[in-house]
Design a protein around this motif. Structure first.
Motif, PDB file in Angstrom:
ATOM      1  N   ALA A 458       0.522  -1.253  -0.019  1.00  0.00           N
ATOM      2  CA  ALA A 458      -0.155   0.082  -0.234  1.00  0.00           C
ATOM      3  C   ALA A 458       0.835   1.308  -0.140  1.00  0.00           C
ATOM      4  O   ALA A 458       0.456   2.336  -0.786  1.00  0.00           O
ATOM      5  CB  ALA A 458      -1.123  -0.157   1.140  1.00  0.00           C
ATOM      6  N   THR A 459       1.904   1.355   0.886  1.00  0.00           N
ATOM      7  CA  THR A 459       2.906   2.573   0.704  1.00  0.00           C
ATOM      8  C   THR A 459       3.471   2.948  -0.445  1.00  0.00           C
ATOM      9  O   THR A 459       3.402   4.026  -0.751  1.00  0.00           O
ATOM     10  CB  THR A 459       3.773   2.064   1.980  1.00  0.00           C
ATOM     11  OG1 THR A 459       3.142   2.261   3.182  1.00  0.00           O
ATOM     12  CG2 THR A 459       4.621   3.520   2.138  1.00  0.00           C
ATOM     13  N   PRO A 469      -3.788   2.789  -8.340  1.00  0.00           N
ATOM     14  CA  PRO A 469      -4.421   3.496  -6.870  1.00  0.00           C
ATOM     15  C   PRO A 469      -4.888   2.342  -6.186  1.00  0.00           C
ATOM     16  O   PRO A 469      -5.602   1.390  -6.682  1.00  0.00           O
ATOM     17  CB  PRO A 469      -5.346   4.542  -7.498  1.00  0.00           C
ATOM     18  CG  PRO A 469      -5.678   4.044  -8.697  1.00  0.00           C
ATOM     19  CD  PRO A 469      -4.613   3.534  -9.462  1.00  0.00           C
ATOM     20  N   LEU A 470      -4.772   2.496  -4.797  1.00  0.00           N
ATOM     21  CA  LEU A 470      -5.400   1.576  -3.927  1.00  0.00           C
ATOM     22  C   LEU A 470      -6.707   1.771  -3.596  1.00  0.00           C
ATOM     23  O   LEU A 470      -7.240   2.853  -3.465  1.00  0.00           O
ATOM     24  CB  LEU A 470      -4.388   1.573  -2.635  1.00  0.00           C
ATOM     25  CG  LEU A 470      -4.920   0.580  -1.452  1.00  0.00           C
ATOM     26  CD1 LEU A 470      -4.116  -0.541  -2.084  1.00  0.00           C
ATOM     27  CD2 LEU A 470      -4.269   1.177   0.014  1.00  0.00           C
ATOM     28  N   VAL A 471      -7.538   0.530  -3.541  1.00  0.00           N
ATOM     29  CA  VAL A 471      -8.658   0.607  -2.920  1.00  0.00           C
ATOM     30  C   VAL A 471      -9.014   0.086  -1.597  1.00  0.00           C
ATOM     31  O   VAL A 471      -9.769   1.117  -0.727  1.00  0.00           O
ATOM     32  CB  VAL A 471      -9.790  -0.335  -4.025  1.00  0.00           C
ATOM     33  CG1 VAL A 471     -11.177  -0.313  -3.241  1.00  0.00           C
ATOM     34  CG2 VAL A 471      -9.637   0.250  -5.351  1.00  0.00           C
ATOM     35  N   LYS A 472      -8.282  -1.049  -1.275  1.00  0.00           N
ATOM     36  CA  LYS A 472      -8.475  -1.346   0.225  1.00  0.00           C
ATOM     37  C   LYS A 472      -7.567  -2.627   0.277  1.00  0.00           C
ATOM     38  O   LYS A 472      -6.905  -3.003  -0.400  1.00  0.00           O
ATOM     39  CB  LYS A 472      -9.721  -1.801   0.645  1.00  0.00           C
ATOM     40  CG  LYS A 472     -10.113  -3.340  -0.167  1.00  0.00           C
ATOM     41  CD  LYS A 472     -11.506  -3.821   0.645  1.00  0.00           C
ATOM     42  CE  LYS A 472     -11.838  -5.080   0.159  1.00  0.00           C
ATOM     43  NZ  LYS A 472     -13.255  -5.540   0.812  1.00  0.00           N
ATOM     44  N   VAL A 473      -7.014  -2.726   1.652  1.00  0.00           N
ATOM     45  CA  VAL A 473      -6.069  -3.878   1.968  1.00  0.00           C
ATOM     46  C   VAL A 473      -6.668  -4.589   3.071  1.00  0.00           C
ATOM     47  O   VAL A 473      -7.398  -4.070   3.998  1.00  0.00           O
ATOM     48  CB  VAL A 473      -4.753  -3.163   2.394  1.00  0.00           C
ATOM     49  CG1 VAL A 473      -3.757  -3.997   2.768  1.00  0.00           C
ATOM     50  CG2 VAL A 473      -4.326  -2.042   1.502  1.00  0.00           C
ATOM     51  N   LYS A 618      -8.893   3.244   1.382  1.00  0.00           N
ATOM     52  CA  LYS A 618      -8.339   4.373   0.784  1.00  0.00           C
ATOM     53  C   LYS A 618      -8.175   5.903   1.728  1.00  0.00           C
ATOM     54  O   LYS A 618      -7.148   6.380   1.969  1.00  0.00           O
ATOM     55  CB  LYS A 618      -8.860   4.860  -0.622  1.00  0.00           C
ATOM     56  CG  LYS A 618      -8.225   6.199  -1.013  1.00  0.00           C
ATOM     57  CD  LYS A 618      -8.974   6.763  -2.584  1.00  0.00           C
ATOM     58  CE  LYS A 618      -8.436   7.703  -3.001  1.00  0.00           C
ATOM     59  NZ  LYS A 618      -9.098   8.192  -4.182  1.00  0.00           N
ATOM     60  N   ASP A 619      -9.491   5.864   2.713  1.00  0.00           N
ATOM     61  CA  ASP A 619      -9.202   7.296   3.410  1.00  0.00           C
ATOM     62  C   ASP A 619      -8.312   6.846   4.559  1.00  0.00           C
ATOM     63  O   ASP A 619      -7.793   8.233   4.990  1.00  0.00           O
ATOM     64  CB  ASP A 619     -10.762   7.016   4.139  1.00  0.00           C
ATOM     65  CG  ASP A 619     -11.961   7.292   3.032  1.00  0.00           C
ATOM     66  OD1 ASP A 619     -11.459   7.796   2.049  1.00  0.00           O
ATOM     67  OD2 ASP A 619     -13.030   6.753   3.365  1.00  0.00           O
ATOM     68  N   ASP A 620      -8.131   5.725   5.075  1.00  0.00           N
ATOM     69  CA  ASP A 620      -7.085   5.713   6.347  1.00  0.00           C
ATOM     70  C   ASP A 620      -5.692   5.916   5.521  1.00  0.00           C
ATOM     71  O   ASP A 620      -5.148   6.294   6.356  1.00  0.00           O
ATOM     72  CB  ASP A 620      -7.149   3.869   6.596  1.00  0.00           C
ATOM     73  CG  ASP A 620      -8.393   3.627   7.089  1.00  0.00           C
ATOM     74  OD1 ASP A 620      -8.676   4.229   8.144  1.00  0.00           O
ATOM     75  OD2 ASP A 620      -9.257   2.722   6.554  1.00  0.00           O
ATOM     76  N   LEU A 621      -5.398   5.695   4.432  1.00  0.00           N
ATOM     77  CA  LEU A 621      -3.925   6.129   3.833  1.00  0.00           C
ATOM     78  C   LEU A 621      -3.975   7.693   3.772  1.00  0.00           C
ATOM     79  O   LEU A 621      -2.748   8.197   4.006  1.00  0.00           O
ATOM     80  CB  LEU A 621      -3.918   5.510   2.566  1.00  0.00           C
ATOM     81  CG  LEU A 621      -3.103   3.992   2.444  1.00  0.00           C
ATOM     82  CD1 LEU A 621      -4.171   2.795   2.889  1.00  0.00           C
ATOM     83  CD2 LEU A 621      -2.767   3.722   1.216  1.00  0.00           C
ATOM     84  N   GLU A 622      -5.211   8.315   3.324  1.00  0.00           N
ATOM     85  CA  GLU A 622      -5.094   9.580   3.288  1.00  0.00           C
ATOM     86  C   GLU A 622      -4.891  10.488   4.646  1.00  0.00           C
ATOM     87  O   GLU A 622      -4.377  11.265   4.607  1.00  0.00           O
ATOM     88  CB  GLU A 622      -6.599   9.982   2.539  1.00  0.00           C
ATOM     89  CG  GLU A 622      -6.697   9.840   1.213  1.00  0.00           C
ATOM     90  CD  GLU A 622      -7.896  10.329   0.563  1.00  0.00           C
ATOM     91  OE1 GLU A 622      -8.706  10.687   1.238  1.00  0.00           O
ATOM     92  OE2 GLU A 622      -7.987  10.387  -0.624  1.00  0.00           O
ATOM     93  N   THR A 623      -5.260   9.654   5.587  1.00  0.00           N
ATOM     94  CA  THR A 623      -5.152  10.394   6.883  1.00  0.00           C
ATOM     95  C   THR A 623      -3.767  10.074   7.398  1.00  0.00           C
ATOM     96  O   THR A 623      -3.317  11.178   7.981  1.00  0.00           O
ATOM     97  CB  THR A 623      -6.055   9.208   8.094  1.00  0.00           C
ATOM     98  OG1 THR A 623      -7.419   9.408   7.619  1.00  0.00           O
ATOM     99  CG2 THR A 623      -5.939  10.110   9.145  1.00  0.00           C
TER     100      THR A 623
END
Length: 639
Positions: A458-459, A469-473, A618-623
């Motif tokens: 993801a990183t 682009p990532l959707v979820k992990v 994706k929201d968690d990565l943006e955080t």
């Protein structure tokens, strides 16, 4: 007034065989006519007692058995009460009343002669030997062998049709299924979403058959055939079904394997019969699905012998499509996903004039396909088909149909009244990754290693410009994988080297994260290594993207290279290829390690959240990372 419907009684051939055998048995048992007598067994000594007491009227004997007929006055004796009734239970006056086995026939006959001279017996007779037993014993083995042979031939020739072994004589007949306007064909071009180019060419063939004068008036000729080529599940057979629904002409449908049989010459015979039927009903369309079953390229060195059945079938097909006896107004449609192995003579103009490529649907076509398959499904009002089309890159029409069905099943399992967005996302996850295995035993140490691995993917993908682009992990085991990451790849027509390198770097991010955090590596990166090795080999040997090897490719689009025993390059070149592949992979591995070293704190933070939640989006990565650089927005444009 009600109609009197009397179903026709079908006589089974095996019933006829059974009746014939039964008649033979009856004749053998009742060789001297049908007899309802019920004689009782006795002994030779008892018979002589009856004879001495003057109770015997007549004796009929053969080589092994004698039958005794008593006088009427003797039937009144109590000792003969069991011998009075026949098989129907009536009084048995005529007889025979007793029977017994005899030993020496000549001696027994002499005894009867003496008894008649003494007046102890009125008459005696010797039965003529019946020939039906001998005839039956001679014919029965042949009848059984004949019945067995007919049964085997009927089973091998494919079915129960045609009584009395009729399949033996129709084994060379075509197995094509005929569709016409009387058949219940519901599929039309309206049911085929997307595939605009393919539909246009196919529709033109249908219009030619409906109104041929529109084209022939200016000198045009009817095309001989059209070959539908494309990956599995893209709608080739569906297009053919639409032709059957749209065309007002007879439509013969069969598979390439229907020509294949264990008997020599059957395939060529079925091809002849198929075109004969089509010519009789011309104008007509023949559709051969999976034509590569019989249309493979003919080899110079025939490994299976000089008389290859498949090649004979192909030769007959070539002759029927464009030979001296060409059938007019018969169009051949064929479908295959292995066009590279077809014979060149089959592909030339004059046989298949048009090769229609049916590709995987793009984002706009996927939206149309979703709209077709969502019609019978009760869906929520806020469901957006444009969002579903974006979430299913690389899906074929068959895959999308499967997604819709899986989503409906998931919603029903949750007792919902309508299918919503989450059900479709779960269905995509189920199809792509497999079923979740939440009960799989994973130790805390393994769980952290999996979380670090997935967080590494993801990183790296978040930091690279050209990575998907990532959707979820998730670190919940799914299918055969211990964890998974979902990406939304960009749909490209051409791919540049920097894009492939970024994808390889993101793929190596999992192993690189293990190296950065634990300074150890594990076997969990097997699928990643397989993927990057294939990509690197493609860059070097197929696409000519390596500077050292230059603009050269070893790819063979005809598919014949896989049958060669030698490589198309020298040993020195093979060493260069291996070296360049290894350098490509190791460079991207080092690049991934450097990216993760620079963002080590964020990598650990992301892994901790992943261990806690098991699924991140994706929201968690943006955080953690902020907005992704080089973010691209996909829009669906409709004409």
């Amino acid at each position: 007034m009600s109609e009197n419907k009397n179903p026709k009684f079908k006589v089974s051939p095996w019933l006829i065989y059974g009746l014939i055998l039964g008649v033979f048995l009856l004749i053998n048992v009742f060789g001297n006519g049908f007899d309802f007598s019920n004689p009782k067994p006795t002994t030779l000594s008892k018979f002589y007692e009856f004879l001495e007491s003057n109770q015997v009227d007549k004796v009929v004997f053969s080589n092994t058995k004698a039958q005794v007929f008593l006088k009427k006055d003797a039937l009144g004796n109590k000792e003969h009460k069991n011998a009075k009734n026949n098989i129907l239970g009536d009084l048995n006056e005529k007889g025979p009343h007793y029977y017994f086995e005899i030993g020496n026939t000549e001696l027994f006959q002499k005894e009867l002669i003496e008894a008649k001279k003494k007046g102890l017996i009125n008459d005696y007779a010797k039965e003529p030997e019946g020939i039906w037993g001998d005839v039956l014993s001679l014919l029965l083995p042949f009848l059984l062998l004949g019945g067995l042979w007919i049964f085997m031939m009927r089973r091998m020739s494919g079915g129960s049709g045609g009584g009395g072994g009729g399949q033996i004589f129709s084994i060379g007949k075509s197995k094509a299924k005929l569709f016409d306007e009387k058949n219940d064909i519901k599929v039309t071009f309206e049911n085929v979403a997307g595939l605009e180019g393919a539909k246009e060419e196919i529709q033109e063939i249908v219009e030619f058959l409906k109104t041929p004068e529109k084209y022939t008036s200016i000198g045009g000729k009817i095309p001989k055939g059209a070959l539908l080529v494309g990956p599995p599940g893209t709608g080739k057979t569906l297009l053919a079904k639409a032709v059957a629904g749209e065309a007002k002409v007879p439509f013969f449908s069969l598979s390439g394997s229907d020509f294949v049989e264990m008997f020599v010459g059957v395939g060529a015979s079925r091809v002849r019969d198929l075109f004969k039927q089509a010519k009789e009903k011309a104008p007509a369309i023949i559709f051969i699905d999976e034509i590569d079953a019989v249309g493979r390229a003919r080899g110079k060195n025939n490994m299976s012998g000089s008389n290859d059945e498949r090649e004979n079938t192909l030769n007959q097909l070539l002759t029927e499509m464009d030979g001296f006896g060409t059938n007019t107004n018969v169009i051949v449609l064929a479908a295959t996903n292995r066009a590279d192995v077809l014979d060149k003579a089959l592909m030339r103009a004059g046989r298949f004039d048009r090769q229609i490529y049916v590709d995987l649907p793009d984002i706009r076509e996927r939206k149309e396909i979703f709209e077709v398959h969502l019609k019978p499904i009760k869906k929520s009002e806020e469901l957006d088909t444009e969002f579903l089309a974006k979430q299913t890159p690389g899906f074929s029409g068959a895959d999308i149909a499967n997604v819709c069905n899986e989503a409906a099943l998931i919603a029903a399992r949750k007792d919902k009244k309508a299918v919503d967005k989450q059900d479709f996302l779960d269905a995509v996850d189920r199809i792509v990754g497999g079923l979740e295995k939440k009960n799989k035993i994973v130790t805390p140490e393994e769980k952290r290693a999996i979380a670090i691995h997935e967080a590494g993917h993801a990183t790296v993908s978040w930091m690279l410009e050209h990575a998907a682009p990532l959707v979820k992990v998730t670190i919940v085991p799914r299918g055969q994988s211990l964890g998974a990451a979902w990406y939304l790849p960009e749909e490209r027509l051409i791919v540049r080297p920097e894009q492939m390198l970024d994808e390889m770097c993101a793929t190596m991010g999992g192993r690189a994260a293990e190296k950065v955090i634990f300074n150890k590596i594990s076997t969990g990166a097997l699928s990643d290594l397989e993927k990057v090795t294939k990509q690197a080999r493609a860059m070097v040997t197929i696409y000519g993207l390596n500077e050292k090897l230059g603009n050269i490719t070893y790819y063979d689009s005809s598919g014949q290279s896989e049958y060669n025993f030698s490589k198309p390059y020298s040993e020195e070149t093979a060493k260069v290829i291996d070296t360049e592949i290894s350098l490509l992979i190791e460079d991207q591995y080092k690049r991934a390690i450097q990216l993760l070293e620079d963002n080590k704190d964020k990598l650990i933070q992301l892994a901790d959240i992943l261990i806690e939640k098991e699924v991140i989006f994706k929201d968690d990565l943006e955080t953690i990372f902020g907005n992704r650089p080089h973010e691209k927005i996909i829009e669906i444009t409709t004409e």
